[in-house]
Design a protein around this motif. Sequence first.
Motif, PDB file in Angstrom:
ATOM      1  N   GLU A  39       0.822  -1.221   0.000  1.00  0.00           N
ATOM      2  CA  GLU A  39       0.000   0.000   0.000  1.00  0.00           C
ATOM      3  C   GLU A  39       0.850   1.262   0.000  1.00  0.00           C
ATOM      4  O   GLU A  39       0.343   2.358   0.238  1.00  0.00           O
ATOM      5  CB  GLU A  39      -0.954  -0.012   1.194  1.00  0.00           C
ATOM      6  N   GLY A  40       2.154   1.117  -0.204  1.00  0.00           N
ATOM      7  CA  GLY A  40       3.005   2.282  -0.436  1.00  0.00           C
ATOM      8  C   GLY A  40       3.813   2.768   0.738  1.00  0.00           C
ATOM      9  O   GLY A  40       4.541   3.762   0.623  1.00  0.00           O
ATOM     10  N   ALA A  41       3.709   2.104   1.890  1.00  0.00           N
ATOM     11  CA  ALA A  41       4.458   2.560   3.065  1.00  0.00           C
ATOM     12  C   ALA A  41       5.907   2.080   3.009  1.00  0.00           C
ATOM     13  O   ALA A  41       6.222   1.067   2.388  1.00  0.00           O
ATOM     14  CB  ALA A  41       3.811   2.037   4.342  1.00  0.00           C
ATOM     15  N   HIS A  42       6.778   2.850   3.665  1.00  0.00           N
ATOM     16  CA  HIS A  42       8.120   2.380   4.004  1.00  0.00           C
ATOM     17  C   HIS A  42       7.973   1.646   5.338  1.00  0.00           C
ATOM     18  O   HIS A  42       7.455   2.226   6.301  1.00  0.00           O
ATOM     19  CB  HIS A  42       9.088   3.545   4.153  1.00  0.00           C
ATOM     20  N   VAL A  43       8.434   0.404   5.383  1.00  0.00           N
ATOM     21  CA  VAL A  43       8.130  -0.441   6.541  1.00  0.00           C
ATOM     22  C   VAL A  43       9.396  -0.889   7.261  1.00  0.00           C
ATOM     23  O   VAL A  43      10.330  -1.410   6.631  1.00  0.00           O
ATOM     24  CB  VAL A  43       7.332  -1.694   6.104  1.00  0.00           C
ATOM     25  N   THR A  44       9.410  -0.698   8.565  1.00  0.00           N
ATOM     26  CA  THR A  44      10.425  -1.341   9.406  1.00  0.00           C
ATOM     27  C   THR A  44       9.814  -2.594  10.008  1.00  0.00           C
ATOM     28  O   THR A  44       8.850  -2.521  10.778  1.00  0.00           O
ATOM     29  CB  THR A  44      10.901  -0.411  10.543  1.00  0.00           C
ATOM     30  N   VAL A  45      10.361  -3.726   9.599  1.00  0.00           N
ATOM     31  CA  VAL A  45       9.974  -5.010  10.185  1.00  0.00           C
ATOM     32  C   VAL A  45      10.826  -5.169  11.448  1.00  0.00           C
ATOM     33  O   VAL A  45      12.047  -5.313  11.367  1.00  0.00           O
ATOM     34  CB  VAL A  45      10.260  -6.170   9.210  1.00  0.00           C
ATOM     35  N   ALA A  46      10.206  -5.097  12.618  1.00  0.00           N
ATOM     36  CA  ALA A  46      10.942  -5.174  13.886  1.00  0.00           C
ATOM     37  C   ALA A  46      10.603  -6.491  14.571  1.00  0.00           C
ATOM     38  O   ALA A  46       9.421  -6.788  14.792  1.00  0.00           O
ATOM     39  CB  ALA A  46      10.566  -4.000  14.788  1.00  0.00           C
ATOM     40  N   ASP A  47      11.614  -7.251  14.905  1.00  0.00           N
ATOM     41  CA  ASP A  47      11.341  -8.590  15.460  1.00  0.00           C
ATOM     42  C   ASP A  47      12.602  -9.112  16.142  1.00  0.00           C
ATOM     43  O   ASP A  47      13.710  -8.612  15.891  1.00  0.00           O
ATOM     44  CB  ASP A  47      10.926  -9.541  14.323  1.00  0.00           C
TER      45      ASP A  47
END
Length: 263
Positions: A39-47
Amino acid sequence: MQAPPFPLPAFDRLRDRVAIVTGGASGIGQATSELFAREGAHVTVADIDVTRGEKLAAQIRSDGRSAIFVRCDVSDRAQVINMVDRTVAEFGSLDTLVNNAANVNFQDYGSVTDATEEKWDLVVDVTLKGVYLCSKYAIPHMITAGGGAIVNVSSVGGVVAFGNSSAYCSAKAGVIQLARELAIDYAAHNIRANAVCPGLINTPQVQRNLADPQALARSLSVPIFKRMGLPEEVAHAILFLASPEASFITGAMLAVDGGWLAR
Ligand SMILES: NC(=O)c1ccc[n+]([C@@H]2O[C@H](COP(=O)([O-])OP(=O)(O)OC[C@H]3O[C@@H](n4cnc5c(N)ncnc54)[C@H](O)[C@@H]3O)[C@@H](O)[C@H]2O)c1
């Protein structure tokens, strides 16, 4: 009622938004990371799961979308600060936070007399304190950005008691209430905060924790749809609450449970 064929068409609902998804490497968090990126977001996958997290962020980038992975235990203040700082350094701002990480190890749960104090702390520190820490360090950047959206992933167990899950259900009730507190405290900064309450969703931890999740879904637990939900079905509810389409919704709790709470 059957689930629609995922993935559904994307509509750029989160164009240019910058989002952190905690617990973003698996299950509901993974579906949310993927959907937000589409959907166009810049995403930080935090885990805490480096292998899955690195792989997912690389997959999102190879699909032409924008993502990084940051290792973060949400119960550790220094790691949360690092997660937020890395996100802002990489993408320039931060306006969206999905507080999804929780302790989902059923062996850590129990009644008050069964659970040790250490197990209680283990469950509550990740499931509730983690939401506090991530919100605490993300919100100043949302204020700088002129607004933002927070979605807390609670559970039907935050509304009804499961039994033998005192720390988890208490923490999940707190996660709903914390969304309401955030909604009130930061409305003046154009920050909305809401909670989703998933029912039984077919994720890796459910397969790990339950002997026969399908049988449970067919029996008492999901009375209307008689099936488990898909992680994508929760991710779309989170997307809605994070998107401008939910511009007049804050402090709300949305059940995504196939009717569990309707009984
Ligand atoms: N699956 C369900 O039936 C269901 C139902 C109700 C609520 N939930 C909630 O949905 C959320 C996601 O659960 P899921 O079913 O997708 O589980 P999952 O096990 O598939 O994913 C959870 C992710 O969180 C990560 N994680 C665990 N501890 C962490 C920590 N301290 N810091 C950062 N990341 C951490 C794990 O590594 C994993 O990648 C949880 O908040 C859970 O309580 C799930």
